[in-house]
Design an enzyme around this catalytic site. Structure first.
Site, mmCIF file in Angstrom:
data_model
loop_
_atom_site.group_PDB
_atom_site.id
_atom_site.type_symbol
_atom_site.label_atom_id
_atom_site.label_comp_id
_atom_site.label_asym_id
_atom_site.label_seq_id
_atom_site.Cartn_x
_atom_site.Cartn_y
_atom_site.Cartn_z
ATOM 1 N N CYS A 85 33.713 39.507 119.284
ATOM 2 C CA CYS A 85 32.250 39.486 119.326
ATOM 3 C C CYS A 85 31.661 40.554 118.426
ATOM 4 O O CYS A 85 30.971 41.459 118.893
ATOM 5 C CB CYS A 85 31.775 39.655 120.752
ATOM 6 S SG CYS A 85 32.650 38.559 121.859
ATOM 7 N N VAL A 86 31.965 40.486 117.147
ATOM 8 C CA VAL A 86 31.450 41.479 116.203
ATOM 9 C C VAL A 86 30.863 40.781 114.982
ATOM 10 O O VAL A 86 31.139 39.632 114.737
ATOM 11 C CB VAL A 86 32.534 42.464 115.746
ATOM 12 C CG1 VAL A 86 33.007 43.294 116.920
ATOM 13 C CG2 VAL A 86 33.683 41.728 115.106
#
Lengths: 111, 500, 241
Positions: A110-111
């Site tokens: 989740c970046v």
């Protein structure tokens, strides 16, 4: 698997253009990848790339942005130790674009 | 690599229902998963020769295992209630992004193979053979669903497109058609322990850095412990909190809260991920495997409480599924809910007066709150329904002076997705992501114009990554995006332990 | 005469059997299929009683549809309630002697009978004028509405235009219900009305009309939101140790 051709040699990359084999990387290839990304490599750019590679060699992952920011600030002066500056070097994001030029795999999650 | 062409919708502050533009999003394609990840996860590396039989057999299996799928294949009356509810329809105008039309892609195949009418009447009964074209359509449109469940909220039968999307993806995976971003992430979570693929020493180095950083800024030696046996709290948080900005600012917030409350806590290098992309692709086994690392960590570290960081879909898995997947949590202290959201934890401390918060630290901000879809529509906080809306807002109000909510039709359970959940946070579909966030951006623009909102608070790692990425396309600063515990981190007054 | 009675009696039993068997089969399949995980759409009631109230609020008031689209809701609610009262009114053909409550329903049943085709036309109009619903509508959607329109239409014809002899009709229908056969009335409007209803019955379990029993089995609506308080067990997955 797609490849990129550079100086008569071909390199395996993934769909997003990240080098598959870490050992394929050298400064020439980095320069070529930067060109593809429309990034003009300055000394500051190389500082980032070198830091990323050193960190990766030790930890098998790119550093958190904050660590990178601080390291660059220490190297290039505190006025450059901020996220904005990093994004001015690598507009598509230091984690992804700089990693690509540094020959590191693309971060997942989740970046 | 050629630069991806993107189209940024115009911001007017209003959400309008567009006319149909057939096939407008038909070209959207997520990258296929690399052979290595497919193999590791037990899927064939490419489309198998008997893919049709395999897919239909998988379909039959899922219909027997999931009541949701079985019932939702049958009962849609096509009333149209969902047609204007999906952020991807509103932004791409592609009619197949209307939830009912998306589901129809699966239903027509269901009718063909699993209903008498479909078998006999074929097209007349809206039944269709599973062909390569249909499979392509699945791949296109089931990777344009973020499983945000907004449609389910408005459906008179509660038909949940997320359930349908999960089933379709599981069928595609089974026959060798997988998407890179979600499957690569699942593989890393299973094999390394977190979505980023971050080894333990790298996490420790990050935590050391954070200890120094917080010490430098506050003068207080706030600890970021890892793998400590017998700590009161085991914190499970998305690995993005160890890596990305602004995620890490919330991590600092959690640490300061624990520090100030005087409650011992620890992270786990083995269970270093809250996120569980297994859910996104509908594979129960993967979901359970990822979650089981947490069970192992509990057994090893023997904490009394299980607390969960800021992550939306992960909170759904934790709150709704963990007890089923890896429960019961008999070794934990029954006085506390298991798991407990960090917002519940902090809120509780605030209520008991155990934290001192200086609201003026956030006086630069006019804060608004984005309800993340999986928290809003698939979980709860606190003891009563809707606590997931009240508790984060209460924390925000306790940490800043200026708070404003966005339009009521775009918050709480009616919230709009960030446009990148459900395994769609992939670079190659950035154009879709920029479009998908449009309804949310309209609502944000409205409170920017009316109240000068300039801080977009939220509690989801995917949302944080998505918004920091897409804000600049809309002309907003990525620094406007941050976690609720980032506000806590700024406002909390450290030192002078009062105890609790 | 005799022949016609046999044909229509067989058709009635056939349709009723298909209806009952089909619905029971569906209900059994739905009931037997497990819900491995807790998936209520939240905020949701935290008790089973609350969840039951939630389901009833959907069944009786169409609560979610109301939140979605007031116009569709209006059409849907009027249509379904009208349908219900029309059906209740028709109980007079199955009950003898007629109970007082059903007597009272006769008048409202007639009003409902007039409202029903109007509601159908409204729903048809909506379906054919909004571009989104045009896109998603298929033959089956038009078929169901049209069928019900003609059932209502023929019913109203018998009430207001060509009244057949009601005693004969009750005799026939009551006879079917009690296996005490009497001749089928030969009024053509009645025969068309009756046939269409039998088609609807037989069509019901094998079409989208199973939404009627199906809604009670929708996990997003019928599950209580209490996964932390009560462990939900997935019957097909082993416990981890």
């Amino acid at each position: 698997m797609p490849t990129i051709e550079f100086k008569g040699k071909s390199y395996e990359v993934d769909e997003d253009g990240y080098l598959i084999n870490l050992n394929d990387w050298n400064e020439d290839v980095a320069g070529f990848l930067a060109e593809q990304e429309e990034v003009e490599m300055t000394e500051a750019h190389w500082e980032v790339v070198n830091f990323l590679r050193d960190y990766y060699a030790e930890y098998k992952i790119a550093p958190m942005i904050k660590i990178l920011v601080k390291a660059i600030g220490a190297k290039l002066g505190p006025e450059k130790g901020n996220t904005k500056y990093l994004y001015s070097l690598y507009p598509a994001g230091p984690a992804k674009q700089a990693c690509k030029i540094a020959g590191l795999p693309k971060p997942t999650g989740c970046v | 690599m050629a630069k991806v062409k993107v189209e940024v919708p115009e911001l007017t502050g209003e959400i309008t229902i567009p006319g149909l533009k057939e096939d407008a999003a038909a070209a959207v394609k997520s990258h296929n998963a690399p052979a290595k990840d497919m193999t590791d996860l037990g899927f064939p590396t490419e489309l198998v020769p008997d893919w049709k039989e395999k897919a239909v057999a998988k379909f039959a299996e899922l219909l027997k295992k999931y009541r949701s799928l079985k019932v939702y294949m049958d009962i849609c009356v096509k009333c149209g209630a969902c047609t204007d509810k999906c952020h991807f329809y509103l932004s791409t105008k592609d009619p197949r992004n209307m939830p009912v039309a998306r589901a129809e892609l699966l239903r027509k195949v269901y009718r063909r193979y699993f209903t008498t009418a479909g078998k006999v009447l074929g097209k007349l009964a809206e039944a269709e053979d599973l062909t390569k074209e249909v499979l392509e359509e699945w791949y296109t449109y089931f990777y344009q669903c973020t499983e945000c469940r907004r449609c389910s909220l408005f459906c008179p039968y509660g038909i949940d497109t997320a359930e349908i999307t999960m089933a379709a993806r599981e069928m595609m995976d089974t026959v060798g058609l997988g998407a890179k971003y979600p499957l690569q992430t699942i593989n890393k979570a299973i094999t390394i322990g977190n979505n980023l693929g971050m080894p333990g020493p790298a996490i420790r180095s990050t935590l050391d850095f954070m200890e120094e950083d917080v010490k430098e800024q506050t003068g207080v030696p706030v600890k970021f412990p890892m793998d400590v046996k017998g700590a009161d709290v085991l914190l499970i948080t998305p690995s993005a909190d160890f890596f990305a900005t602004p995620h890490v600012e919330s991590l600092a917030g959690y640490a300061k809260v624990f520090h100030q409350a005087g409650i011992s806590w620890t992270l786990s290098s083995y269970a270093s991920e809250a996120g569980n992309f297994g859910m996104f692709n509908g594979n129960y086994e993967h979901m359970q495997k990822i979650a089981s690392r947490i069970k192992v960590a509990i057994n090893e570290l023997k904490p009394k409480r299980l607390v969960h960081g800021e992550c939306g879909h992960a909170w759904r898995v934790a709150y709704s599924f963990w007890n089923t997947l890896i429960g019961p949590f008999d070794s934990l202290d029954p006085k506390y809910p298991a798991p407990q959201h960090i917002c519940e934890f902090t809120y509780d401390l605030i209520n008991r007066g155990a934290l001192k918060l200086d609201k003026t630290a956030n006086d630069d901000f006019v804060v608004t709150f984005h309800d993340s879809c999986n928290v809003a529509r698939a979980s709860r906080m606190g003891n009563s329904p809707g606590g997931q809306f009240e508790i984060p807002r209460a924390i925000i109000r306790a940490t800043c002076n200026k708070f404003v909510d966005m339009h009521p039709d775009t918050i709480r359970e009616k919230t709009f997705c960030c446009g990148a959940g459900g395994g769609l946070l992939a670079d190659e579909i950035i154009d879709l992501r920029i479009k998908g966030v449009m309804p949310r951006m309209q609502a944000y623009k409205a409170v920017k114009d009316s109240h000068g909102a300039n801080f977009f608070a939220l509690i989801c790692a995917i949302c944080k990554a998505q918004f920091t990425k897409v804000f600049p396309y809309y002309g907003y600063e990525m620094e406007e995006v941050g976690g609720v515990h980032q506000l806590v981190s700024r406002a909390i007054v450290l030192g002078g332990k009062e105890g609790i | 005469m005799q022949f016609l009675t046999i044909i229509f009696s067989l058709m009635a039993y056939g349709a009723a059997a298909v209806f009952v068997f089909g619905i029971l089969c569906k209900i059994m399949v739905y009931a037997k299929t497990p819900s491995p995980l807790k998936i209520p759409t939240t905020p949701a009631p935290t008790t089973s009683f609350g969840a039951a109230v939630r389901v009833l609020s959907e069944v009786l008031l169409f609560r979610s549809l109301y939140r979605s689209n007031k116009w569709t809701w209006l059409g849907g609610v009027v249509f379904h309630w009208a349908f219900l009262f029309v059906v209740l009114r028709h109980l007079r053909y199955f009950l003898y002697p007629l109970p007082a409550w059903d007597m009272k329903l006769q008048y409202i049943g007639i009003v409902a009978g007039i409202v029903l085709p109007i509601a159908v036309l409204y729903l048809l109009m909506r379906r054919t004028t909004v571009d989104r619903t045009v896109f998603i509508s298929s033959l089956a959607d038009y078929f169901a509405l049209t069928l019900i329109f003609f059932i209502a239409g023929t019913g109203l014809m018998m009430k207001f235009y060509e009244r057949p002899f009601m005693v004969d009709i009750k005799g026939f229908v009551y006879g079917l219900a009690t296996f005490n056969f009497s001749a089928v009335p030969t009024d053509p409007v009645f025969l068309v009305h009756f046939t269409l209803v039998m088609i609807l019955l037989a069509y019901f379990p094998y079409s989208k009309l199973v939404h009627a029993p199906g809604i009670f089995f929708s996990p997003t609506r019928n599950q209580a939101d209490n996964p932390r308080e009560r462990r939900h067990v997935n019957p097909w997955s082993p416990n981890l140790t």
